[in-house]
Scaffold this motif. Sequence first.
Motif, PDB file in Angstrom:
ATOM      1  N   THR A  30      40.672  -5.097 -26.510  1.00 28.15           N
ATOM      2  CA  THR A  30      39.616  -5.695 -25.695  1.00 28.15           C
ATOM      3  C   THR A  30      39.514  -4.948 -24.373  1.00 28.15           C
ATOM      4  O   THR A  30      40.508  -4.741 -23.680  1.00 28.15           O
ATOM      5  CB  THR A  30      39.883  -7.188 -25.430  1.00 28.15           C
ATOM      6  OG1 THR A  30      41.189  -7.360 -24.873  1.00 28.15           O
ATOM      7  CG2 THR A  30      39.791  -7.985 -26.730  1.00 28.15           C
ATOM      8  N   ARG A  31      38.298  -4.525 -24.067  1.00 30.33           N
ATOM      9  CA  ARG A  31      37.987  -3.841 -22.815  1.00 30.33           C
ATOM     10  C   ARG A  31      36.580  -4.254 -22.381  1.00 30.33           C
ATOM     11  O   ARG A  31      35.751  -4.648 -23.223  1.00 30.33           O
ATOM     12  CB  ARG A  31      38.034  -2.316 -22.976  1.00 30.33           C
ATOM     13  CG  ARG A  31      39.397  -1.726 -23.301  1.00 30.33           C
ATOM     14  CD  ARG A  31      40.384  -1.893 -22.152  1.00 30.33           C
ATOM     15  NE  ARG A  31      41.623  -1.154 -22.389  1.00 30.33           N
ATOM     16  CZ  ARG A  31      42.637  -1.582 -23.134  1.00 30.33           C
ATOM     17  NH1 ARG A  31      42.525  -2.745 -23.782  1.00 30.33           N
ATOM     18  NH2 ARG A  31      43.739  -0.880 -23.269  1.00 30.33           N
ATOM     19  N   PRO A  32      36.257  -4.123 -21.083  1.00 28.72           N
ATOM     20  CA  PRO A  32      34.894  -4.437 -20.631  1.00 28.72           C
ATOM     21  C   PRO A  32      33.862  -3.509 -21.266  1.00 28.72           C
ATOM     22  O   PRO A  32      34.195  -2.490 -21.886  1.00 28.72           O
ATOM     23  CB  PRO A  32      34.970  -4.213 -19.113  1.00 28.72           C
ATOM     24  CG  PRO A  32      36.430  -4.296 -18.784  1.00 28.72           C
ATOM     25  CD  PRO A  32      37.143  -3.754 -19.973  1.00 28.72           C
ATOM     26  N   ARG A  33      32.614  -3.850 -21.115  1.00 32.87           N
ATOM     27  CA  ARG A  33      31.529  -3.005 -21.606  1.00 32.87           C
ATOM     28  C   ARG A  33      31.544  -1.658 -20.877  1.00 32.87           C
ATOM     29  O   ARG A  33      32.000  -1.539 -19.755  1.00 32.87           O
ATOM     30  CB  ARG A  33      30.170  -3.690 -21.396  1.00 32.87           C
ATOM     31  CG  ARG A  33      30.056  -4.981 -22.174  1.00 32.87           C
ATOM     32  CD  ARG A  33      28.620  -5.477 -22.236  1.00 32.87           C
ATOM     33  NE  ARG A  33      28.550  -6.751 -22.945  1.00 32.87           N
ATOM     34  CZ  ARG A  33      28.602  -6.879 -24.258  1.00 32.87           C
ATOM     35  NH1 ARG A  33      28.730  -5.802 -25.018  1.00 32.87           N
ATOM     36  NH2 ARG A  33      28.549  -8.074 -24.832  1.00 32.87           N
ATOM     37  N   LYS A  71      34.502   2.003 -26.020  1.00 32.75           N
ATOM     38  CA  LYS A  71      35.133   1.433 -27.221  1.00 32.75           C
ATOM     39  C   LYS A  71      34.474   1.950 -28.491  1.00 32.75           C
ATOM     40  O   LYS A  71      35.151   2.345 -29.454  1.00 32.75           O
ATOM     41  CB  LYS A  71      35.066  -0.095 -27.186  1.00 32.75           C
ATOM     42  CG  LYS A  71      35.807  -0.739 -26.029  1.00 32.75           C
ATOM     43  CD  LYS A  71      35.816  -2.243 -26.115  1.00 32.75           C
ATOM     44  CE  LYS A  71      34.441  -2.870 -26.063  1.00 32.75           C
ATOM     45  NZ  LYS A  71      33.745  -2.644 -24.772  1.00 32.75           N
ATOM     46  N   LYS A  81      27.546  -5.549 -33.225  1.00 35.85           N
ATOM     47  CA  LYS A  81      26.823  -5.703 -31.958  1.00 35.85           C
ATOM     48  C   LYS A  81      25.446  -6.323 -32.113  1.00 35.85           C
ATOM     49  O   LYS A  81      24.903  -6.893 -31.166  1.00 35.85           O
ATOM     50  CB  LYS A  81      26.703  -4.356 -31.249  1.00 35.85           C
ATOM     51  CG  LYS A  81      25.806  -3.351 -31.922  1.00 35.85           C
ATOM     52  CD  LYS A  81      25.776  -2.037 -31.153  1.00 35.85           C
ATOM     53  CE  LYS A  81      24.889  -0.999 -31.817  1.00 35.85           C
ATOM     54  NZ  LYS A  81      23.470  -1.398 -31.870  1.00 35.85           N
ATOM     55  N   GLU A 119      32.990  -4.405 -31.787  1.00 37.30           N
ATOM     56  CA  GLU A 119      32.299  -5.528 -31.149  1.00 37.30           C
ATOM     57  C   GLU A 119      32.383  -6.789 -32.000  1.00 37.30           C
ATOM     58  O   GLU A 119      31.386  -7.474 -32.235  1.00 37.30           O
ATOM     59  CB  GLU A 119      30.855  -5.136 -30.816  1.00 37.30           C
ATOM     60  CG  GLU A 119      30.772  -3.873 -29.972  1.00 37.30           C
ATOM     61  CD  GLU A 119      29.628  -3.865 -28.985  1.00 37.30           C
ATOM     62  OE1 GLU A 119      29.368  -4.918 -28.385  1.00 37.30           O
ATOM     63  OE2 GLU A 119      28.999  -2.815 -28.825  1.00 37.30           O
ATOM     64  N   THR A 143      37.600  -3.998 -31.947  1.00 31.34           N
ATOM     65  CA  THR A 143      37.341  -3.914 -30.513  1.00 31.34           C
ATOM     66  C   THR A 143      36.334  -4.982 -30.106  1.00 31.34           C
ATOM     67  O   THR A 143      35.532  -5.458 -30.910  1.00 31.34           O
ATOM     68  CB  THR A 143      36.770  -2.546 -30.100  1.00 31.34           C
ATOM     69  OG1 THR A 143      35.478  -2.375 -30.687  1.00 31.34           O
ATOM     70  CG2 THR A 143      37.680  -1.416 -30.509  1.00 31.34           C
ATOM     71  N   CYS A 149      34.796  -7.226 -26.178  1.00 32.79           N
ATOM     72  CA  CYS A 149      34.924  -7.482 -24.739  1.00 32.79           C
ATOM     73  C   CYS A 149      35.747  -8.733 -24.467  1.00 32.79           C
ATOM     74  O   CYS A 149      36.421  -8.835 -23.441  1.00 32.79           O
ATOM     75  CB  CYS A 149      33.536  -7.657 -24.109  1.00 32.79           C
ATOM     76  SG  CYS A 149      32.527  -6.169 -24.133  1.00 32.79           S
TER      77      CYS A 149
END
Length: 274
Positions: free
Chosen positions: A44-47, A51, A98, A183, A224, A226
């Motif tokens: 998990t990482r920010p937009r 990713k 997504k 996503e 992956t 957010c």
Amino acid sequence: MRMNIPVGISDFEQIRSKGYYYIDKSGMIAEILKSESTAVTLITRPRRFGKTLGMSMLRSFFEIGTDKSLFDGLYISQNKSLCDEHMGKYPVIFISLKDVEGLSYDEAFQVFSRIIGNEISKFSFLAESDKLTVLEKEQFKGLLHIEKGKFIFDKDTFTASLKLLSQLLYKHYGQKVVILIDEYDVPLDKAYQNGYYHEMVSLIRGLFGQALKTNDYLQFAILTGCLRISKESIFTGTNNFVSDTIMDSRLNEYFGFTQNEVDKLMFDTGTTAP
């Protein structure tokens, strides 16, 4: 010299084959392979942290039939033994969630079905594989039910689809599969916003449960997103599950940019002195 910056492009093969500027993140491949006992990793990482590009790179590396020249000159190519053992050696199932959204559960399920159906259809050769039995070929064909140009799934077939596809790919290639899901949290976020969260949780729990928990044909899986959705919601009982967040350090240098990478980018584009 004008730099060919890949604005808005997150496809690794396109970036490498067309000579776009690329900051080498291929070391992530070796880090992923260090954790062979970990069957499922959630990152998990920010937009805008790269990713999707990272997942695209993983697919290009592991997928059977890959263009190995895409990695020429990158860090990972220096590890010849690792490349010889793993590059281009796995059937890869890669889906991005997504676009899974809708004002209702039925609308979102139709989009989800199209994404799963499109990925399954990429392996249409399984319908004629001499490694599969007649029954297994019929099982594969049963995953591709189309009416009026739309993929049609009942819930049971949908939730079993990735596991069955894994089984058939294993039977065809004699090699366990790699599953990449980009996503993963978007359908849940959209469902929460539009009032059908519990239905979507049930659907994804069923799909992931079979594909990631009870799948004897899985080599490993990477997801992956957010948001860190609680393990209890959709990953219940998943063995060998690891969550890698921005607070962890193992994969941090492979998402976003380090200070050295920013300095190099600015220098290469003539923005500042070294």
